[in-house]
Design a protein around this motif. Structure first.
Motif, PDB file in Angstrom:
ATOM      1  N   GLY A 147       0.815  -1.214   0.000  1.00  0.00           N
ATOM      2  CA  GLY A 147       0.000   0.000   0.000  1.00  0.00           C
ATOM      3  C   GLY A 147       0.844   1.258   0.000  1.00  0.00           C
ATOM      4  N   CYS A 148       1.964   1.236   0.725  1.00  0.00           N
ATOM      5  CA  CYS A 148       2.872   2.393   0.727  1.00  0.00           C
ATOM      6  C   CYS A 148       3.447   2.637  -0.661  1.00  0.00           C
ATOM      7  CB  CYS A 148       4.006   2.168   1.727  1.00  0.00           C
ATOM      8  SG  CYS A 148       3.513   2.205   3.463  1.00  0.00           S
ATOM      9  N   LEU A 149       3.832   1.563  -1.333  1.00  0.00           N
ATOM     10  CA  LEU A 149       4.402   1.701  -2.676  1.00  0.00           C
ATOM     11  C   LEU A 149       3.343   2.126  -3.688  1.00  0.00           C
ATOM     12  CD1 LEU A 149       6.752  -1.416  -2.652  1.00  0.00           C
ATOM     13  CD2 LEU A 149       7.374   0.980  -2.327  1.00  0.00           C
ATOM     14  N   LEU A 150       2.125   1.649  -3.513  1.00  0.00           N
ATOM     15  CA  LEU A 150       1.028   2.093  -4.373  1.00  0.00           C
ATOM     16  C   LEU A 150       0.719   3.576  -4.147  1.00  0.00           C
ATOM     17  CD1 LEU A 150      -1.352  -0.983  -4.019  1.00  0.00           C
ATOM     18  CD2 LEU A 150      -0.285  -0.195  -6.145  1.00  0.00           C
ATOM     19  N   ALA A 151       0.812   4.007  -2.897  1.00  0.00           N
ATOM     20  CA  ALA A 151       0.588   5.426  -2.587  1.00  0.00           C
ATOM     21  C   ALA A 151       1.642   6.298  -3.251  1.00  0.00           C
ATOM     22  CB  ALA A 151       0.592   5.639  -1.077  1.00  0.00           C
ATOM     23  N   ALA A 152       2.895   5.804  -3.261  1.00  0.00           N
ATOM     24  CA  ALA A 152       3.975   6.550  -3.917  1.00  0.00           C
ATOM     25  C   ALA A 152       3.705   6.678  -5.417  1.00  0.00           C
ATOM     26  CB  ALA A 152       5.310   5.852  -3.681  1.00  0.00           C
ATOM     27  N   GLU A 153       3.132   5.637  -5.985  1.00  0.00           N
ATOM     28  CA  GLU A 153       2.920   5.603  -7.432  1.00  0.00           C
ATOM     29  C   GLU A 153       1.608   6.258  -7.867  1.00  0.00           C
ATOM     30  OE1 GLU A 153       2.200   2.246 -10.948  1.00  0.00           O
ATOM     31  OE2 GLU A 153       2.757   1.626  -8.924  1.00  0.00           O
ATOM     32  N   LYS A 154       0.527   5.978  -7.118  1.00  0.00           N
ATOM     33  CA  LYS A 154      -0.806   6.348  -7.598  1.00  0.00           C
ATOM     34  C   LYS A 154      -1.562   7.325  -6.699  1.00  0.00           C
ATOM     35  CE  LYS A 154      -1.574   1.812  -9.758  1.00  0.00           C
ATOM     36  NZ  LYS A 154      -2.490   0.633  -9.808  1.00  0.00           N
ATOM     37  N   GLY A 155      -1.068   7.557  -5.478  1.00  0.00           N
ATOM     38  CA  GLY A 155      -1.804   8.407  -4.557  1.00  0.00           C
ATOM     39  C   GLY A 155      -1.940   9.834  -5.044  1.00  0.00           C
ATOM     40  N   ARG A 156      -3.003  10.482  -4.586  1.00  0.00           N
ATOM     41  CA  ARG A 156      -3.213  11.885  -4.944  1.00  0.00           C
ATOM     42  C   ARG A 156      -2.553  12.783  -3.901  1.00  0.00           C
ATOM     43  NH1 ARG A 156      -8.573  13.441  -4.710  1.00  0.00           N
ATOM     44  NH2 ARG A 156      -9.289  11.499  -3.746  1.00  0.00           N
ATOM     45  N   LYS A 157      -1.874  13.796  -4.376  1.00  0.00           N
ATOM     46  CA  LYS A 157      -1.162  14.731  -3.509  1.00  0.00           C
ATOM     47  C   LYS A 157      -2.087  15.284  -2.428  1.00  0.00           C
ATOM     48  CE  LYS A 157       1.051  19.278  -3.600  1.00  0.00           C
ATOM     49  NZ  LYS A 157       1.449  20.416  -4.453  1.00  0.00           N
ATOM     50  N   GLY A 158      -1.596  15.242  -1.196  1.00  0.00           N
ATOM     51  CA  GLY A 158      -2.350  15.804  -0.078  1.00  0.00           C
ATOM     52  C   GLY A 158      -3.474  14.928   0.430  1.00  0.00           C
ATOM     53  N   GLU A 159      -3.601  13.693  -0.080  1.00  0.00           N
ATOM     54  CA  GLU A 159      -4.676  12.801   0.331  1.00  0.00           C
ATOM     55  C   GLU A 159      -4.200  11.782   1.358  1.00  0.00           C
ATOM     56  OE1 GLU A 159      -8.004  12.754  -0.546  1.00  0.00           O
ATOM     57  OE2 GLU A 159      -7.582  14.695  -1.484  1.00  0.00           O
ATOM     58  N   CYS A 160      -5.150  11.246   2.127  1.00  0.00           N
ATOM     59  CA  CYS A 160      -4.890  10.219   3.129  1.00  0.00           C
ATOM     60  C   CYS A 160      -5.587   8.920   2.718  1.00  0.00           C
ATOM     61  CB  CYS A 160      -5.417  10.644   4.496  1.00  0.00           C
ATOM     62  SG  CYS A 160      -4.666  12.148   5.157  1.00  0.00           S
ATOM     63  N   TYR A 161      -4.954   7.791   3.025  1.00  0.00           N
ATOM     64  CA  TYR A 161      -5.498   6.488   2.681  1.00  0.00           C
ATOM     65  C   TYR A 161      -5.356   5.535   3.860  1.00  0.00           C
ATOM     66  CZ  TYR A 161      -5.146   8.265  -2.098  1.00  0.00           C
ATOM     67  OH  TYR A 161      -5.260   9.037  -3.232  1.00  0.00           O
ATOM     68  N   ILE A 162      -6.466   4.942   4.296  1.00  0.00           N
ATOM     69  CA  ILE A 162      -6.434   3.942   5.355  1.00  0.00           C
ATOM     70  C   ILE A 162      -6.019   2.599   4.753  1.00  0.00           C
ATOM     71  CG2 ILE A 162      -7.852   2.584   6.946  1.00  0.00           C
ATOM     72  CD1 ILE A 162      -9.508   5.117   7.447  1.00  0.00           C
ATOM     73  N   LEU A 163      -5.006   1.968   5.355  1.00  0.00           N
ATOM     74  CA  LEU A 163      -4.538   0.649   4.945  1.00  0.00           C
ATOM     75  C   LEU A 163      -4.901  -0.340   6.054  1.00  0.00           C
ATOM     76  CD1 LEU A 163      -1.008   1.572   3.512  1.00  0.00           C
ATOM     77  CD2 LEU A 163      -3.201   1.476   2.300  1.00  0.00           C
ATOM     78  N   SER A 164      -6.083  -0.889   5.969  1.00  0.00           N
ATOM     79  CA  SER A 164      -6.593  -1.795   6.998  1.00  0.00           C
ATOM     80  C   SER A 164      -6.994  -3.114   6.352  1.00  0.00           C
ATOM     81  CB  SER A 164      -7.792  -1.162   7.707  1.00  0.00           C
ATOM     82  OG  SER A 164      -8.852  -0.924   6.778  1.00  0.00           O
ATOM     83  N   ASP A 165      -7.525  -4.023   7.150  1.00  0.00           N
ATOM     84  CA  ASP A 165      -8.094  -5.255   6.619  1.00  0.00           C
ATOM     85  C   ASP A 165      -9.465  -5.451   7.235  1.00  0.00           C
ATOM     86  OD1 ASP A 165      -8.669  -7.696   5.537  1.00  0.00           O
ATOM     87  OD2 ASP A 165      -6.930  -8.747   6.324  1.00  0.00           O
ATOM     88  N   LYS A 166      -9.523  -6.123   8.393  1.00  0.00           N
ATOM     89  CA  LYS A 166     -10.821  -6.314   9.020  1.00  0.00           C
ATOM     90  C   LYS A 166     -10.665  -6.487  10.529  1.00  0.00           C
ATOM     91  CE  LYS A 166     -11.009 -11.339   8.498  1.00  0.00           C
ATOM     92  NZ  LYS A 166     -11.795 -12.472   7.963  1.00  0.00           N
TER      93      LYS A 166
END
Length: 329
Positions: A216-235
């Protein structure tokens, strides 16, 4: 142009796993180690020593990156389950993050991925699933660790408003193989397998595989939108369920389950016992508060925008147990 990934906290569970994944890619990797942490340079990975609290010690890590497309993934931090903010945790989690921000402004860094925590997000009412937010403050959260991560996240997003290309990720409770740094949750399973955990407590949390967070960190580096936050959870999963799965894999007997009220009464004595044995306590007033909160987190945004897809938790626990037993490949 060649890509360079700078990973702080390279000796930690998440940082080390990110580097494992980057070893397979045609990129250059620089990992930041602290103190007595040991790692050997290998292939495309080179390690540097420094202290995030001392900005000048970090300059070699960034030096000479001008001819590469540089991404910084800031995982370095201290996870603390006490109720109050200590100066040491604050200096690393807040001061260290501000030092990384300063260097990302000074050097030609393409993007910073900051690893925050779901604990930095203000808690919702019971029954409401937690999603990403834009507002962070130590005043909105409980516990020393949460307060430092909230303040650091606020500083990171302010830097984004000022023009720095930043993406924030919020992992939930990390489990999985490869841990050599003392992750509290992995410690719990390890003590259970060794027979030194007398009981588990009623309650649970949202657990996620360290390998999925790393991806998820590497995907955020590649595809994330500047200034956005993303929760990396499961269940969400009960502590009892986690240990039951570990027991099925290892052949260990099930543990008795303490109700939270009983665990809270016993917490001060468990902490005293741990101090006498020079061990880190698993259960504190704050950690029991978290386990009893029943919080649920949504990773819908990360799934839709980044392609994030966590694996089945049973596979995570199976691999973690195999790693502890020395049979994981």
């Amino acid at each position: 142009m060649k890509k360079l990934y700078i990973v702080t906290g390279a000796g930690g569970h998440l940082g080390g796993t990110i580097i494992r994944q980057l070893q397979k890619e045609p990129v250059q990797v620089r990992g930041l180690l602290y103190g007595k942490e040991k790692r050997e340079d290998m292939g495309n990975v080179h390690y540097y020593r420094g202290d995030v609290r001392k900005v000048d010690s970090l300059r070699p890590l960034f030096s000479g990156c001008g001819d590469m497309e540089t991404y910084v993934i800031h995982t370095a931090g201290i996870i603390d389950i006490s109720s109050h903010v200590s100066s040491g945790v604050y200096d690393v989690n807040v001061g260290g993050t501000k030092n990384i921000l300063s260097l990302c402004r000074e050097y030609p860094v393409k993007r910073l991925v900051y690893v925050s925590s779901v604990h930095a997000i203000p808690r919702q009412k019971r029954g409401i699933v937690t999603k990403e937010t834009e507002k962070f403050s130590p005043d909105y959260v409980t516990g020393g660790y949460a307060k430092t991560k909230a303040e650091a996240t606020r500083a990171v997003l302010k830097a984004a408003e000022e023009g720095l290309d930043v993406v924030v990720v919020h992992p939930s409770g990390i489990l999985g193989p490869y841990d050599r740094s003392g992750n509290h949750l992995v410690q719990m399973v390890s003590e259970y397998l060794r027979g030194t955990l007398p009981a588990c407590v009623k309650g649970g949390y949202d657990f996620v595989d360290v390998r999925d967070v790393a991806s998820g960190c590497l995907l955020a580096a590649e595809k994330g939108r500047k200034g956005e936050c993303y929760i990396l959870s499961d269940k969400y999963c009960e502590i009892r369920e986690v240990l039951d799965i570990a027991g099925e894999v290892s052949g260990k007997k099930k543990l008795p389950v303490l109700p939270l009220w009983m665990a809270k009464l016993a917490a001060p004595f468990m902490q005293l016992h741990s101090r006498r044995k020079k061990q880190r306590p698993l259960y504190t007033a704050y950690s029991l508060h978290v386990l009893g909160s029943g919080e649920r987190f949504s990773h819908k945004k990360a799934t839709e925008e980044l392609g994030y897809s966590p694996r089945d938790l049973r596979l995570t626990i199976r691999d973690m147990v195999a790693d502890m037993q020395g049979t994981f490949v």
